[in-house]
Each structure stands twice: as C-alpha cells, then as structure tokens.
Scaffold this motif. Structure first.
Motif, PDB file in Angstrom:
ATOM      1  N   LEU A 158      10.727 -31.726 -40.961  1.00 55.41           N
ATOM      2  CA  LEU A 158      10.680 -30.592 -41.883  1.00 55.41           C
ATOM      3  C   LEU A 158      10.349 -29.299 -41.151  1.00 55.41           C
ATOM      4  N   ARG A 159       9.442 -29.366 -40.178  1.00 56.04           N
ATOM      5  CA  ARG A 159       9.131 -28.177 -39.389  1.00 56.04           C
ATOM      6  C   ARG A 159      10.361 -27.741 -38.586  1.00 56.04           C
ATOM      7  N   ALA A 160      11.070 -28.692 -38.003  1.00 56.42           N
ATOM      8  CA  ALA A 160      12.256 -28.350 -37.224  1.00 56.42           C
ATOM      9  C   ALA A 160      13.331 -27.714 -38.101  1.00 56.42           C
ATOM     10  N   GLU A 161      13.484 -28.200 -39.331  1.00 55.05           N
ATOM     11  CA  GLU A 161      14.465 -27.605 -40.236  1.00 55.05           C
ATOM     12  C   GLU A 161      14.057 -26.197 -40.643  1.00 55.05           C
ATOM     13  N   ARG A 162      12.761 -25.980 -40.848  1.00 54.77           N
ATOM     14  CA  ARG A 162      12.298 -24.641 -41.216  1.00 54.77           C
ATOM     15  C   ARG A 162      12.523 -23.649 -40.084  1.00 54.77           C
ATOM     16  N   LEU A 163      12.428 -24.117 -38.852  1.00 51.44           N
ATOM     17  CA  LEU A 163      12.645 -23.256 -37.695  1.00 51.44           C
ATOM     18  C   LEU A 163      14.115 -23.161 -37.295  1.00 51.44           C
ATOM     19  N   GLY A 164      14.978 -23.928 -37.957  1.00 49.34           N
ATOM     20  CA  GLY A 164      16.390 -23.920 -37.610  1.00 49.34           C
ATOM     21  C   GLY A 164      16.705 -24.654 -36.326  1.00 49.34           C
ATOM     22  N   LEU A 165      15.932 -25.699 -36.004  1.00 54.95           N
ATOM     23  CA  LEU A 165      16.086 -26.423 -34.745  1.00 54.95           C
ATOM     24  C   LEU A 165      16.436 -27.885 -34.958  1.00 54.95           C
ATOM     25  N   ALA A 166      16.846 -28.256 -36.158  1.00 56.43           N
ATOM     26  CA  ALA A 166      17.072 -29.664 -36.463  1.00 56.43           C
ATOM     27  C   ALA A 166      18.254 -30.251 -35.699  1.00 56.43           C
ATOM     28  N   GLU A 173       4.839 -13.140 -31.701  1.00 57.69           N
ATOM     29  CA  GLU A 173       4.664 -12.615 -33.049  1.00 57.69           C
ATOM     30  C   GLU A 173       5.060 -13.701 -34.036  1.00 57.69           C
ATOM     31  N   MET A 174       4.169 -14.004 -34.980  1.00 55.18           N
ATOM     32  CA  MET A 174       4.459 -15.021 -35.979  1.00 55.18           C
ATOM     33  C   MET A 174       5.343 -14.423 -37.065  1.00 55.18           C
ATOM     34  N   THR A 175       6.525 -15.004 -37.217  1.00 56.96           N
ATOM     35  CA  THR A 175       7.492 -14.542 -38.202  1.00 56.96           C
ATOM     36  C   THR A 175       7.856 -15.701 -39.128  1.00 56.96           C
ATOM     37  N   ASP A 176       8.730 -15.412 -40.103  1.00 57.03           N
ATOM     38  CA  ASP A 176       9.172 -16.460 -41.020  1.00 57.03           C
ATOM     39  C   ASP A 176       9.991 -17.520 -40.302  1.00 57.03           C
ATOM     40  N   GLY A 177      10.619 -17.165 -39.216  1.00 52.25           N
ATOM     41  CA  GLY A 177      11.424 -18.116 -38.469  1.00 52.25           C
ATOM     42  C   GLY A 177      10.715 -18.708 -37.276  1.00 52.25           C
ATOM     43  N   GLY A 178       9.381 -18.635 -37.235  1.00 48.54           N
ATOM     44  CA  GLY A 178       8.627 -19.195 -36.122  1.00 48.54           C
ATOM     45  C   GLY A 178       8.028 -18.107 -35.254  1.00 48.54           C
ATOM     46  N   LEU A 179       7.772 -18.442 -34.010  1.00 47.75           N
ATOM     47  CA  LEU A 179       7.171 -17.516 -33.061  1.00 47.75           C
ATOM     48  C   LEU A 179       8.268 -16.765 -32.324  1.00 47.75           C
ATOM     49  N   ALA A 180       8.182 -15.445 -32.358  1.00 47.79           N
ATOM     50  CA  ALA A 180       9.139 -14.592 -31.658  1.00 47.79           C
ATOM     51  C   ALA A 180       8.463 -13.960 -30.453  1.00 47.79           C
ATOM     52  N   GLU A 181       9.169 -13.873 -29.351  1.00 48.24           N
ATOM     53  CA  GLU A 181       8.621 -13.266 -28.137  1.00 48.24           C
ATOM     54  C   GLU A 181       8.472 -11.755 -28.319  1.00 48.24           C
ATOM     55  N   VAL A 182       7.421 -11.213 -27.706  1.00 52.71           N
ATOM     56  CA  VAL A 182       7.173  -9.771 -27.728  1.00 52.71           C
ATOM     57  C   VAL A 182       7.237  -9.279 -26.286  1.00 52.71           C
ATOM     58  N   PRO A 183       8.400  -8.812 -25.819  1.00 49.99           N
ATOM     59  CA  PRO A 183       8.497  -8.368 -24.415  1.00 49.99           C
ATOM     60  C   PRO A 183       7.739  -7.089 -24.134  1.00 49.99           C
ATOM     61  N   GLN A 228      -5.622 -15.438 -37.496  1.00 50.12           N
ATOM     62  CA  GLN A 228      -4.643 -15.799 -38.508  1.00 50.12           C
ATOM     63  C   GLN A 228      -4.377 -14.660 -39.482  1.00 50.12           C
ATOM     64  N   GLY A 229      -5.258 -13.667 -39.518  1.00 52.02           N
ATOM     65  CA  GLY A 229      -5.005 -12.500 -40.347  1.00 52.02           C
ATOM     66  C   GLY A 229      -4.046 -11.514 -39.715  1.00 52.02           C
ATOM     67  N   HIS A 230      -3.729 -11.685 -38.426  1.00 50.49           N
ATOM     68  CA  HIS A 230      -2.774 -10.826 -37.732  1.00 50.49           C
ATOM     69  C   HIS A 230      -1.570 -11.666 -37.307  1.00 50.49           C
ATOM     70  N   HIS A 231      -0.478 -11.001 -37.023  1.00 49.70           N
ATOM     71  CA  HIS A 231       0.751 -11.699 -36.674  1.00 49.70           C
ATOM     72  C   HIS A 231       0.911 -11.880 -35.179  1.00 49.70           C
ATOM     73  N   PHE A 232      -0.035 -11.428 -34.376  1.00 49.89           N
ATOM     74  CA  PHE A 232       0.072 -11.591 -32.925  1.00 49.89           C
ATOM     75  C   PHE A 232      -0.562 -12.907 -32.500  1.00 49.89           C
ATOM     76  N   ARG A 233       0.037 -13.545 -31.496  1.00 49.56           N
ATOM     77  CA  ARG A 233      -0.501 -14.748 -30.879  1.00 49.56           C
ATOM     78  C   ARG A 233      -0.461 -14.554 -29.369  1.00 49.56           C
ATOM     79  N   ILE A 234      -1.542 -14.926 -28.701  1.00 51.49           N
ATOM     80  CA  ILE A 234      -1.656 -14.743 -27.253  1.00 51.49           C
ATOM     81  C   ILE A 234      -1.769 -16.108 -26.601  1.00 51.49           C
ATOM     82  N   GLY A 289      -0.457 -22.173 -34.448  1.00 51.46           N
ATOM     83  CA  GLY A 289       0.956 -22.212 -34.078  1.00 51.46           C
ATOM     84  C   GLY A 289       1.259 -23.034 -32.846  1.00 51.46           C
ATOM     85  N   LYS A 290       0.371 -23.951 -32.455  1.00 47.79           N
ATOM     86  CA  LYS A 290       0.620 -24.758 -31.255  1.00 47.79           C
ATOM     87  C   LYS A 290       1.856 -25.647 -31.424  1.00 47.79           C
ATOM     88  N   SER A 291       1.910 -26.369 -32.537  1.00 45.52           N
ATOM     89  CA  SER A 291       3.050 -27.260 -32.758  1.00 45.52           C
ATOM     90  C   SER A 291       4.349 -26.478 -32.910  1.00 45.52           C
TER      91      SER A 291
END
Length: 476
Positions: A137-145, A270-280, A246-252, A104-106
C-alpha cells in the motif's frame, strides 16, 4: 549437573550483571535490567565443561605502503542520499539508519530501493514490523508498485540469510527494523540487547561475505539515541540519522559515522504528498517565506559539510514578569545561547536579565557550528532594540568569552552562496581572510560592541526611549 549461570543485561546500555538490580549503574536507568539465558555453543556452561580452544592460524602482516583501491559503490538513484553516504552504497557495507517514528524512514528506503531496482540491480526489502500488504500500500501511494523490488515479511535472521543467499546476491538489502529480528542462537525475546547484537552480527557477516549493502533500520529512545546496545553502532560501517520536525515539511539526513565517506554532510528532503522530494537548493526554500520588515531576524551563512546553507535565525526578547526569566531554544544549543547572552551583557552593554528570550531556527533545521554566534547575537539585539536588520546582509562568526569575534573556516563558500541568493553584504569577523573574499562586500567586526553599536544606531526612537526603559546600558 552444572548450574546454569544467570545473566542480567541492561536493555538501554548493554551492561551485564550477575543479579537483578532496580537501577543500572552504567546508564542510571530504572527497571531496564532483564534476565537473559546465555545461548548454547562452546561459550555456554562452566569453564570446566568447555572444550579446549583450538590453536589459531598464522596470517600474513602487511605494511602501510601499497596500492589503495577505492571501494566500489552502487548509486542509490537519490542524489541527496548519495551525498550523505559519500557517493553511493559501498558493496558489503552495513548502514544503521535511525529516526523518530513517522519521520519518513520507511518512505525514504522504499524510494531508494525502487530507484536501484529500476537500474537492474537486485534489491530485497525485509519488513519485520509490517505485513506485505501494508508495504504494498505504501508503494502504491508513492507510485512505485511497478518496480521489481523483492518483498518479504520475516523476522528470523537465519531464514533471511538463507533466502537472500539463493541466486545472485542482492545489491541492497533493507531490514526494517533490527529490533524485530531474532536469531535461534540466543534464547531471549526479540528486541533485547542480546538479540539485537546477535542479529546485527549475523547480518553483518552476510554482508561482508556476499558483498551486499545492508541497511538496518533502528528505533530511537526518548533521548533521540538509537535503541539497543551501543556496540551495534561500532559494528556497522555507517550510522545515519533521519531528523526533522513533524510540524515542518523538511527532513534532514545526517551522517553520524561513515567509514567510507564524510561525516559532516547532510541530505535535505521535503515531505510531499508523493513522498520525499529532494531539495538541491535548501537555502532558497528556507528563506522563501522570510519577513524582511520584522525585527529580531538575521540570516546566518552556515556550512553543512561541503554544502553552504543559509538559514534564518529568529529571536524574540520580551520583558518578563517572572523572577527567573525564561530561555527557550529550538534548533540550537541552549548552552551556547546562555554564553552569547552573558557576553552581550558583560561586553556589549545590554541588560537581558529581566527579559524572556526565545530563539528559533526557521524551517525546523538544527545548527551545531559555533559560527552562528554572530547571527544569534544580531537577532537578539535587533529584537531588543526594535531595529530591523538590513535584509540584504548575512552574518557569520564565532564569539569568544572576551567579546572578540573570531574567524571561521570556509568563508569563501559562505559568501558565494550568499551572493548567489541575492545578498549584497556580509558582516564577518576581522581576520586575514581567504582568497576570493574581497569580491563580496564585507564589514569586518572585531568586537561584539561593534555589532551592538551598529544595530543600536538604527534603532527607532519612540516616546520613552530604549535607554529610559533600561534596554541599553551606556558604557563608560
């Protein structure tokens, strides 16, 4: 005509040899040494043909006293990313970001660049691995186009520097990745040690002269290290590692080096369908699926930088039919587990030499601090005895080779986090304590035998008790 000197460089560690070798003596890598032609300029050719070096200039020397100003920062728009960097990107700084492929770096950098561009800052995203259409295409999938991010697909460093120098300097420039960049000053293929080092040096020089914060994406090797010469990690201002299973949805996101901030902070995503979401609040998310009635689980109150983090330690101790029982660890140091097992057998009166031991940190997290020793020992004894640990208790403490349980730092922050999540008791080392610890009920443990006896007292008694099966050994 002067003979060109041949240079052979190891592509793993950067060691230089005057002839080809099958194995690098510095890193013991096989078939990693490649011939590279030295670049032109004053440093190439025999010493006799080089021009004489000009005299250096005299520069002023200053003392340690003086006014120290905090480096100006630019917020990225992602709180977890700003936490790791120390409050935002420092202008003119260079960050090297590494991580496994597909982690999920990019995605993270695309979200950060879009968030900064939305505030009016100039942001440039240079991709050396993907075409412009693929990044769109990645930007459109994330809603950032719709965000005003300047995008290009280029690998020549000179062209990149010249393009970014036109007009207002960018606040952030992302180079994805440094292994694909090449410079005309070096006659070798992209991705080689010389090209990576020279390309990074040119981009660092651009960042320092223009005040642009530059993020270099780096590939990783099979060992998890950032590919290329280690000198690049010394050249940059910060090195960050994007970790996760990659088997878990957490990213550190973890800072390995940071000249402008702490190196022990982490950012949780947290890896979601809309990209990476912050976990406060990662503690509540990690413990959400915890099974309170299962033996072999203990909650560890840990610290990641200034953030307290509660994680679940899972252990499974089962009889082994092998001559050498298996030890499998996920998310913790295997050598640390071997030490805890030895202490439990030597000072806790527990036989583990004929059992397989499996240890796992739930959620795909990784723990490095020795304060997890007590929680690991509690989970091991619970699994061996079948006793369910109290679900409202947390554990933290370091275990010494003598069996003594040693105090750890920042106990107050650990207890406050446990109290906030509904825990009512903590098993901690016996010590002087910190101010505020008495507000939370704690049970002080002095020796590992105290922990074992307390758990064994609540173990169920079935037909063929644990003593009869050789699980517990009665101490003299």
């Amino acid at each position: 005509m002067a003979k060109i000197q041949q240079t052979f460089v190891c592509q793993s560690c950067g060691a230089v040899y005057n002839r080809w070798r099958g194995r690098c003596e510095a890193c013991n890598g096989w078939n990693t040494i490649v011939e590279e032609v030295p670049g032109g300029g004053p440093q190439s050719g025999p010493a006799a043909t080089r021009p004489a070096r000009a005299r250096g200039r005299v520069f002023p020397l200053e003392g340690l006293t003086g006014e120290a100003k905090e480096a100006p920062r630019v917020a990225s728009g992602i709180a977890e990313l700003d936490r790791v960097t120390g409050g935002g990107f420092v202008r003119g700084s260079v960050i090297l970001l590494g991580g496994d492929p597909g982690i999920g770096k990019s995605t993270l950098l695309m979200q950060a660049s879009a968030a900064m561009a939305a505030t009016g800052e100039r942001v440039a995203y240079i991709s050396g691995e993907e075409a412009v259409g693929q990044v769109r295409l990645r930007a459109e999938r994330l809603g950032l186009a719709q965000h005003p991010v300047e995008l290009a697909a280029e690998t020549n460093v000179e062209d990149i520097v010249e393009t970014l120098s036109q007009g207002r300097p960018p606040a952030l420039a992302i180079i994805d990745s440094i292994q694909t960049m090449w410079t005309e000053t070096v006659e070798s293929a992209p991705g080689t040690v010389t090209q990576v080092r020279s390309s990074a040096q040119a981009l660092i020089r651009f960042a320092k002269t223009t005040g642009t914060a530059v993020i270099l994406v780096g590939h990783v090797t099979k060992d998890g290290q950032i590919a290329g010469p280690r000198v690049v990690e010394h050249m940059v201002d910060a090195v960050a590692s994007f970790e996760g299973d990659q088997g878990h949805h957490f990213r550190i996101l973890r800072a390995v080096k940071n000249r402008f901030g702490p190196t022990d902070e982490i950012g949780v995503f947290e890896m979601t369908d809309g990209g990476l979401a912050e976990v406060p609040n990662p503690s509540a998310l990690v413990l959400a699926a915890r099974d309170h009635a299962a033996p072999g689980t203990a909650v560890f109150a840990g610290m990641e930088g200034t953030r307290p983090l509660l994680v679940e330690i899972q252990a499974l101790v089962a009889p082994s039919s092998l001559g050498m029982p298996r030890r499998a660890v996920v998310g913790w140091d295997p050598n640390r587990l071997s030490m805890v097992l030895a202490v439990l057998e030597a000072h806790g009166g527990i036989r583990l030499g004929t059992h397989d031991v499996y240890l796992n940190v739930a959620g795909g997290l990784r723990i490095t601090e020795p304060a997890a020793d007590l929680a690991v020992a509690a989970a091991l004894v619970s699994s061996l005895s079948g006793a369910v640990l109290p679900h409202e208790s947390v554990y933290f403490g370091e275990i010494g080779l003598s069996g003594a349980i040693r105090p750890v730092a920042q106990a107050t922050a650990r207890l406050k986090e446990a109290q906030k999540l509904g825990f009512s008791k903590a098993l901690t080392p016996q010590g002087r304590g910190e101010p505020g610890e008495r507000a939370f009920p704690t049970e002080a443990l002095r020796h590992i035998a105290d922990l074992v006896s307390g758990i064994a007292a609540g173990a169920p008694r079935r037909a063929g008790s644990e003593r009869g099966r050789g699980r517990f050994v009665e101490e003299d």
